[in-house]
Design an enzyme around this catalytic site. Structure first.
Site, PDB file in Angstrom:
ATOM      1  N   ASN A  20     -24.423 -58.912 -35.817  1.00 39.19           N
ATOM      2  CA  ASN A  20     -25.351 -58.834 -36.940  1.00 39.19           C
ATOM      3  C   ASN A  20     -25.112 -59.926 -37.974  1.00 39.19           C
ATOM      4  O   ASN A  20     -24.230 -60.772 -37.814  1.00 39.19           O
ATOM      5  CB  ASN A  20     -25.295 -57.439 -37.561  1.00 39.19           C
ATOM      6  CG  ASN A  20     -26.150 -56.474 -36.782  1.00 39.19           C
ATOM      7  OD1 ASN A  20     -27.361 -56.526 -36.834  1.00 39.19           O
ATOM      8  ND2 ASN A  20     -25.507 -55.601 -36.013  1.00 39.19           N
ATOM      9  N   HIS A  50      -1.267 -68.853 -39.961  1.00 39.68           N
ATOM     10  CA  HIS A  50      -0.050 -69.647 -40.125  1.00 39.68           C
ATOM     11  C   HIS A  50       1.156 -68.726 -40.016  1.00 39.68           C
ATOM     12  O   HIS A  50       1.109 -67.568 -40.452  1.00 39.68           O
ATOM     13  CB  HIS A  50      -0.028 -70.344 -41.490  1.00 39.68           C
ATOM     14  CG  HIS A  50      -1.078 -71.396 -41.633  1.00 39.68           C
ATOM     15  ND1 HIS A  50      -0.872 -72.692 -41.234  1.00 39.68           N
ATOM     16  CD2 HIS A  50      -2.332 -71.344 -42.107  1.00 39.68           C
ATOM     17  CE1 HIS A  50      -1.972 -73.398 -41.474  1.00 39.68           C
ATOM     18  NE2 HIS A  50      -2.878 -72.603 -41.996  1.00 39.68           N
ATOM     19  N   ALA A  92     -15.964 -49.208 -41.035  1.00 40.12           N
ATOM     20  CA  ALA A  92     -16.345 -50.211 -42.026  1.00 40.12           C
ATOM     21  C   ALA A  92     -15.172 -50.485 -42.962  1.00 40.12           C
ATOM     22  O   ALA A  92     -14.479 -49.571 -43.396  1.00 40.12           O
ATOM     23  CB  ALA A  92     -17.552 -49.719 -42.824  1.00 40.12           C
ATOM     24  N   LYS A 112      -5.544 -47.615 -38.931  1.00 43.63           N
ATOM     25  CA  LYS A 112      -4.731 -46.595 -38.254  1.00 43.63           C
ATOM     26  C   LYS A 112      -5.663 -45.673 -37.478  1.00 43.63           C
ATOM     27  O   LYS A 112      -6.805 -45.450 -37.885  1.00 43.63           O
ATOM     28  CB  LYS A 112      -3.964 -45.745 -39.271  1.00 43.63           C
ATOM     29  CG  LYS A 112      -3.078 -46.520 -40.203  1.00 43.63           C
ATOM     30  CD  LYS A 112      -1.743 -46.765 -39.591  1.00 43.63           C
ATOM     31  CE  LYS A 112      -0.817 -47.334 -40.650  1.00 43.63           C
ATOM     32  NZ  LYS A 112       0.106 -48.272 -40.162  1.00 43.63           N
TER      33      LYS A 112
END
Length: 132
Positions: A20, A50, A92, A112
């Site tokens: 989307n 990094h 989300a 989690k």
């Protein structure tokens, strides 16, 4: 739909998968997306970072693999080296720092497990935008 790719290569998209609007896809380290994957608006998938423990701040590339039937909710972030197992779902706003087992639902920062999806998924996405 204003998706932003960081490279012209290292990207594979399976059948019936949807990306989307306003997503950032850092495919320098390779992104593979399976079939019937739904990626919501403003998702960020990173494959480069990094090494913070390196004396010279060494850059790293690590692929992201998204297996079939995965759902990624709006504004979620997937970090380098993560595999999203078949049928898993990312809520989300979640920040996925580690690979997610198949059919597991994850949420939060860092993400989690909060539940499980059914394992007999067999839908076929056929999403069409109304306006461009």
């Amino acid at each position: 739909m204003d998706a932003w790719f960081d490279s012209k290569k290292n990207f594979n998209l399976g059948k019936n998968s949807v990306i989307n609007q306003n997503c950032r896809l850092d495919n320098r380290g390779s992104i593979t997306i399976g079939e019937n994957v739904s990626i919501s608006s403003e998702v960020c998938i990173l494959t480069a970072d990094h090494d913070l423990q390196s004396c010279d701040f060494t850059g790293r590339l690590r692929p992201v693999n998204i297996e079939d039937y995965v759902f990624i909710g709006t504004r979620a972030m997937i970090l380098p080296g993560v595999t999203l197992g078949k049928g898993c779902a990312v809520a989300a706003g979640a920040v996925v720092t580690k690979s997610v087992p198949p059919f597991t639902i994850v949420a939060g920062v860092p993400a989690k497990p909060i539940g499980m999806r059914q394992t007999n998924l067999q839908y076929r996405l056929s999403y069409r935008r109304l306006f461009y």
